[in-house]
Write an enzyme that holds these catalytic residues in place. Sequence first.
Site, PDB file in Angstrom:
ATOM      1  N   HIS A 251      48.807  43.870  56.369  1.00 27.63           N
ATOM      2  CA  HIS A 251      49.516  43.986  55.008  1.00 27.63           C
ATOM      3  C   HIS A 251      48.808  43.937  54.393  1.00 27.63           C
ATOM      4  CE1 HIS A 251      50.725  40.153  52.881  1.00 27.63           C
ATOM      5  NE2 HIS A 251      49.996  39.872  52.595  1.00 27.63           N
TER       6      HIS A 251
ATOM      7  N   ASP B 297      59.053  63.922  29.310  1.00 27.83           N
ATOM      8  CA  ASP B 297      58.874  63.941  30.603  1.00 27.83           C
ATOM      9  C   ASP B 297      56.904  63.785  30.444  1.00 27.83           C
ATOM     10  OD1 ASP B 297      58.502  63.691  33.385  1.00 27.83           O
ATOM     11  OD2 ASP B 297      60.978  65.252  33.261  1.00 27.83           O
TER      12      ASP B 297
ATOM     13  N   TRP C  38      41.171  44.352  54.717  1.00 23.04           N
ATOM     14  CA  TRP C  38      41.450  45.821  54.416  1.00 23.04           C
ATOM     15  C   TRP C  38      40.367  46.083  53.222  1.00 23.04           C
ATOM     16  CZ3 TRP C  38      41.345  45.913  48.352  1.00 23.04           C
ATOM     17  CH2 TRP C  38      40.727  45.400  47.893  1.00 23.04           C
TER      18      TRP C  38
ATOM     19  N   SER D   6      47.396  60.577  45.636  1.00 26.77           N
ATOM     20  CA  SER D   6      48.680  60.328  45.227  1.00 26.77           C
ATOM     21  C   SER D   6      48.105  59.131  43.974  1.00 26.77           C
ATOM     22  CB  SER D   6      49.355  59.522  46.549  1.00 26.77           C
ATOM     23  OG  SER D   6      50.342  58.779  45.684  1.00 26.77           O
ATOM     24  N   SER D   7      47.360  57.950  44.385  1.00 21.26           N
ATOM     25  CA  SER D   7      46.816  57.462  42.672  1.00 21.26           C
ATOM     26  C   SER D   7      46.381  58.742  41.789  1.00 21.26           C
ATOM     27  CB  SER D   7      46.010  55.854  43.208  1.00 21.26           C
ATOM     28  OG  SER D   7      46.764  55.700  44.061  1.00 21.26           O
TER      29      SER D   7
ATOM     30  N   HIS E 116      36.635  45.568  43.326  1.00 22.93           N
ATOM     31  CA  HIS E 116      36.454  44.681  41.815  1.00 22.93           C
ATOM     32  C   HIS E 116      36.995  45.234  40.684  1.00 22.93           C
ATOM     33  CE1 HIS E 116      36.391  41.296  39.196  1.00 22.93           C
ATOM     34  NE2 HIS E 116      36.123  42.322  38.346  1.00 22.93           N
TER      35      HIS E 116
ATOM     36  N   GLU F 201      39.102  47.675  41.565  1.00 21.07           N
ATOM     37  CA  GLU F 201      41.074  47.622  41.763  1.00 21.07           C
ATOM     38  C   GLU F 201      41.663  46.645  41.829  1.00 21.07           C
ATOM     39  OE1 GLU F 201      42.409  49.530  43.608  1.00 21.07           O
ATOM     40  OE2 GLU F 201      44.203  48.397  44.336  1.00 21.07           O
TER      41      GLU F 201
ATOM     42  N   TYR G 235      41.427  44.765  38.926  1.00 16.15           N
ATOM     43  CA  TYR G 235      42.272  45.107  37.528  1.00 16.15           C
ATOM     44  C   TYR G 235      43.372  46.107  37.435  1.00 16.15           C
ATOM     45  CZ  TYR G 235      39.339  41.369  36.518  1.00 16.15           C
ATOM     46  OH  TYR G 235      38.953  39.391  36.024  1.00 16.15           O
TER      47      TYR G 235
ATOM     48  N   SER H  47      52.958  41.596  27.970  1.00 15.04           N
ATOM     49  CA  SER H  47      52.932  41.323  26.427  1.00 15.04           C
ATOM     50  C   SER H  47      54.191  42.377  25.792  1.00 15.04           C
ATOM     51  CB  SER H  47      51.236  42.727  25.872  1.00 15.04           C
ATOM     52  OG  SER H  47      50.419  41.841  26.902  1.00 15.04           O
TER      53      SER H  47
ATOM     54  N   HIS I 104      30.260  39.650  43.119  1.00 12.03           N
ATOM     55  CA  HIS I 104      30.645  37.920  43.078  1.00 12.03           C
ATOM     56  C   HIS I 104      31.010  37.872  44.565  1.00 12.03           C
ATOM     57  CE1 HIS I 104      34.141  39.407  40.214  1.00 12.03           C
ATOM     58  NE2 HIS I 104      34.365  39.261  42.070  1.00 12.03           N
ATOM     59  N   HIS I 105      31.702  39.184  45.146  1.00 12.06           N
ATOM     60  CA  HIS I 105      31.745  38.962  46.405  1.00 12.06           C
ATOM     61  C   HIS I 105      31.350  39.194  47.758  1.00 12.06           C
ATOM     62  CE1 HIS I 105      36.525  40.467  44.712  1.00 12.06           C
ATOM     63  NE2 HIS I 105      35.419  41.037  43.927  1.00 12.06           N
TER      64      HIS I 105
ATOM     65  N   THR J  52      40.100  37.593  28.818  1.00 14.12           N
ATOM     66  CA  THR J  52      41.091  36.573  29.883  1.00 14.12           C
ATOM     67  C   THR J  52      41.531  35.843  29.446  1.00 14.12           C
ATOM     68  OG1 THR J  52      40.132  38.051  32.007  1.00 14.12           O
ATOM     69  CG2 THR J  52      41.978  37.124  31.775  1.00 14.12           C
TER      70      THR J  52
ATOM     71  N   LYS K  73      43.730  36.842  26.295  1.00 17.02           N
ATOM     72  CA  LYS K  73      44.764  37.456  26.123  1.00 17.02           C
ATOM     73  C   LYS K  73      46.319  36.208  26.358  1.00 17.02           C
ATOM     74  CE  LYS K  73      44.388  41.912  28.524  1.00 17.02           C
ATOM     75  NZ  LYS K  73      45.058  42.507  27.680  1.00 17.02           N
TER      76      LYS K  73
ATOM     77  N   ARG L 164      39.062  31.838  56.372  1.00 12.89           N
ATOM     78  CA  ARG L 164      40.345  33.098  56.851  1.00 12.89           C
ATOM     79  C   ARG L 164      40.214  34.099  57.657  1.00 12.89           C
ATOM     80  NH1 ARG L 164      38.503  37.271  51.904  1.00 12.89           N
ATOM     81  NH2 ARG L 164      40.290  38.438  51.509  1.00 12.89           N
TER      82      ARG L 164
HETATM   83  C1  HEM Z   1      39.390  34.545  35.515  1.00 11.90           C
HETATM   84  C2  HEM Z   1      39.479  35.852  36.794  1.00 11.90           C
HETATM   85  C3  HEM Z   1      38.520  36.394  38.191  1.00 11.90           C
HETATM   86  C4  HEM Z   1      37.660  35.640  38.157  1.00 11.90           C
HETATM   87  C5  HEM Z   1      36.733  34.771  37.365  1.00 11.90           C
HETATM   88  C6  HEM Z   1      37.644  36.141  40.125  1.00 11.90           C
HETATM   89  C7  HEM Z   1      36.387  35.974  40.784  1.00 11.90           C
HETATM   90  C8  HEM Z   1      36.279  35.549  41.786  1.00 11.90           C
HETATM   91  C9  HEM Z   1      35.912  35.419  43.211  1.00 11.90           C
HETATM   92  C10 HEM Z   1      34.034  34.780  42.469  1.00 11.90           C
HETATM   93  C11 HEM Z   1      35.767  36.416  44.256  1.00 11.90           C
HETATM   94  C12 HEM Z   1      35.148  36.024  45.932  1.00 11.90           C
HETATM   95  C13 HEM Z   1      35.127  35.213  46.601  1.00 11.90           C
HETATM   96  C14 HEM Z   1      34.729  35.201  47.739  1.00 11.90           C
HETATM   97  O1  HEM Z   1      34.438  35.876  48.500  1.00 11.90           O
HETATM   98  O2  HEM Z   1      34.009  33.955  47.798  1.00 11.90           O
HETATM   99  C15 HEM Z   1      37.171  37.054  43.911  1.00 11.90           C
HETATM  100  C16 HEM Z   1      38.192  37.612  45.190  1.00 11.90           C
HETATM  101  C17 HEM Z   1      39.112  38.007  44.977  1.00 11.90           C
HETATM  102  N1  HEM Z   1      39.975  37.855  43.791  1.00 11.90           N
HETATM  103 FE1  HEM Z   1      39.710  37.572  42.252  1.00 11.90          FE
HETATM  104  N2  HEM Z   1      39.246  37.299  39.656  1.00 11.90           N
HETATM  105  C18 HEM Z   1      39.388  36.546  39.328  1.00 11.90           C
HETATM  106  C19 HEM Z   1      40.211  37.761  39.068  1.00 11.90           C
HETATM  107  C20 HEM Z   1      41.203  37.953  39.526  1.00 11.90           C
HETATM  108  C21 HEM Z   1      42.743  39.347  39.373  1.00 11.90           C
HETATM  109  C22 HEM Z   1      43.889  39.378  38.121  1.00 11.90           C
HETATM  110  C23 HEM Z   1      42.733  39.555  40.428  1.00 11.90           C
HETATM  111  C24 HEM Z   1      43.885  40.339  41.327  1.00 11.90           C
HETATM  112  C25 HEM Z   1      44.997  40.950  40.356  1.00 11.90           C
HETATM  113  C26 HEM Z   1      41.670  38.973  41.615  1.00 11.90           C
HETATM  114  C27 HEM Z   1      41.762  39.126  42.898  1.00 11.90           C
HETATM  115  C28 HEM Z   1      40.818  38.509  44.001  1.00 11.90           C
HETATM  116  C29 HEM Z   1      40.944  39.041  45.353  1.00 11.90           C
HETATM  117  C30 HEM Z   1      42.055  40.468  45.588  1.00 11.90           C
HETATM  118  C31 HEM Z   1      39.911  38.936  45.948  1.00 11.90           C
HETATM  119  C32 HEM Z   1      39.168  38.695  47.359  1.00 11.90           C
HETATM  120  C33 HEM Z   1      39.316  40.110  48.528  1.00 11.90           C
HETATM  121  C34 HEM Z   1      39.283  39.439  49.490  1.00 11.90           C
HETATM  122  O3  HEM Z   1      37.945  39.404  50.335  1.00 11.90           O
HETATM  123  O4  HEM Z   1      39.992  40.165  50.406  1.00 11.90           O
HETATM  124  N3  HEM Z   1      41.100  38.648  41.212  1.00 11.90           N
HETATM  125  N4  HEM Z   1      37.832  35.986  42.821  1.00 11.90           N
HETATM  126 CU   LIG Z   2      35.933  40.327  41.987  1.00 12.11          CU
END
Ligand code: HEM
Ligand SMILES: [Cu+2]
Lengths: 535, 185
Positions: A85, A114, A150, A178-179, A262, A264, A266, A277, A311-312, A337, A340, A459
Amino acid sequence: MTATTNDTHHDGPHDEEHHEHHIPTGIKRWLYTTNHKDIGTLYLWFAFIMFLTGGAMAMVIRAELFQPGLQIVEPNFFNQMTTVHGLIMVFGAVMPAFTGLANWLIPMMIGAPDMALPRMNNWSFWILPFAFAILLSSLFMEGGGPAFGWTFYAPLSTTYSNDGTALFVFAVHIMGASSIMGAINVIVTIWNMRAPGMTWMKMPLFVWTWLITAFLLIAVMPVLAGAVTMVLTDKFFGTSFFDAAGGGDPVMFQHIFWFFGHPEVYIMILPAFGIISQIIPTFARKRLFGYASMVYATASIALLSFIVWAHHMFTTGMPVAAELFFMFATMLISVPTGVKVFNWVATMWRGSMTFEVPMLFALAFIVLFTIGGLSGLMLAITPVDFQYHDTYFVVAHFHYVLVTGAIFSIMAAVYYWLPKWTGKMFDIGLAKWHFWCSLISVNVLFFPMHFVGLAGMPRRIPDYALQFADFNKWISIGGFAFGLSQLIFLALLIKACKKKGEPVSDQVWEGAEGLEWEIPSPAPYHTFETPPEVK
Amino acid sequence: MDKQQAQRKNSKMVVKLMAIVLGMFGFGFALVPLYDVLCDALGINGKTSEVAAVYESVEVDTSRLITVDFITRINTGMPWEFKAKTRQVKVHPGEMSQVNFYVRNPTKSLIVGQAVPSVSPGPAALYMNKTECFCFEQQTLQAGEEVLMPMKFYVDPQLPKNITYFTVQYTLYNVTASAEVVAMN
Ligand code: HEM
Ligand SMILES: [Cu+2]
């Protein structure tokens, strides 16, 4: 002259045309096409099919979690569902949808005939179905598909995975190729093919955000390719990048993965910022507030995204200094952010707003994406993350930014530009049903995840403690409702592709500005063969 | 003519961008040694040096006594018994000492093992100098075989004053499978 279009020859009565090229019909038209509009359409339909496929897997997940206990699927299959998924939604739905929009819109927005590299464009699309066929086929093989999430952390993906991992690695390599090809195409197109007068600071924001996204893509997709390659050699060829017994380090996997991961996330949100916008000024009938600051904010988000990856990994036992560094760096990202969000709100301030369907999605985006940003800020606080990490709180966070963020922006974009593509207004009644059903169900689906997460529900588990039962029932109901709502979208799109509906004007929306609104509706197969003059 | 020029310009740019792509692919792999160098330099992940230290004319610092604990751990899938004969030593920095570890392979087949050390708190790893260690190489034990494995070390007198106590943990991994792969290659 023929370099950018295809030159398949036909026998028959059309030979008198010399300038206009023949469009081959049937499947060949789509297989051999190098036209940016055709390829955009292919990307978008592919993304939508993947969205439904990945969505079906989410339905399996939510059905299993409807009540505590194991009732529908085996834990191992459950893990395959969460893994595939995630992979499908990230690499098969969100990213190809943005690439599809880039294909359709960037040439029309900058006044180019084009994309710069039409043949590569054809390739970068047509290898995608193979990648996902490989990934999906692994689900039906002995031992099943990938079940390590994933994020494919080692040693789950090395020591403890099955031989199907080779297929996973191969599929990811193809998606990455591809990307990368898509990104190179976008950069070269924007760099070299802008119409005279289309200076950098006159470019529409969708073009700007995609340009920056494309640079992120070519910077980090190769790192992902490296990570999967290391997993492959660790698993099959006796290396030990991530194996402590051989001198490697499993924590290093996480560093490499998140160095890609990370940026990714963004990659999946910057084009969304661009879309919003474009839409907000149209329906507020005001110019975008702070255009230049939007460009700089996007660029700084992109740069900062390279220094926040850990931070992950707050709970992996990093030294305190590193924990603090990554905490503050992460919080720093919320500044651009915030700029914006502020600019969008300021654009609407005292505007004469109307609430057509694209605007509804854009407004929902602003509110709900901000909720996701706030939960992100909470997660960025190191000591707090020790509690939240790997709970449903994280799941709530990234679904707010990805579903009500990235995916809502894609839907907003489709509703905004669809009349330009087909020449007909879509079924507004159905679209409103789609919006309201999605809006309500998506919140029933994801909002309670904050609560079960704070209460400690981990999770990626197929079963859970009884105390979480009520919330999970609601979450599942929201999930099914959200899934069904997307069938309304499917019906609407099929109707639109059959060219049903009221014809629209060239400008389509009263307040719309930009080159793409100056060409006829539907957009002719070839546009801007002679570049327009931008004033 | 214009068209050709445009195409040349495009191809030039593609070449440059591909160079970035290749560079970043290389960078992904460069992260591996970079990670090790950083961890070594900062003593972050408690890894000790993988090569033997040389002990020569080190001045013993008798003003301090450092307590060193030894603990052992068996990784999943490793059937050996593994014990530290000496659980704890108190040493002056610069002073040589020897501790022994006991291993036995209770199974009916040959097994190859690899012990991996980890020091906690991490920064102490930089000052844990081993002149001889079973962890420098793989151990092969026949069915039922038992061995006493020595480890000789001294604590570097440069050890920061605030560290008075540290723990060395050895984790024993079963590497029979990968040892076979390597033997085959
Ligand atoms: C204000 C902006 C953001 C902050 C401060 C932030 C912060 C964080 C932090 C600290 C985690 C880790 C949490 C953990 O695993 O304990 C996290 C996970 C995640 N964030 Fe954000 N994030 C932000 C914006 C975004 C955006 C814009 C996206 C995607 C469009 C995003 C997608 C994700 C994803 C996919 C995960 C989980 C990854 C995984 O463990 O599978 N985040 N974020
Ligand atoms: Cu991140």
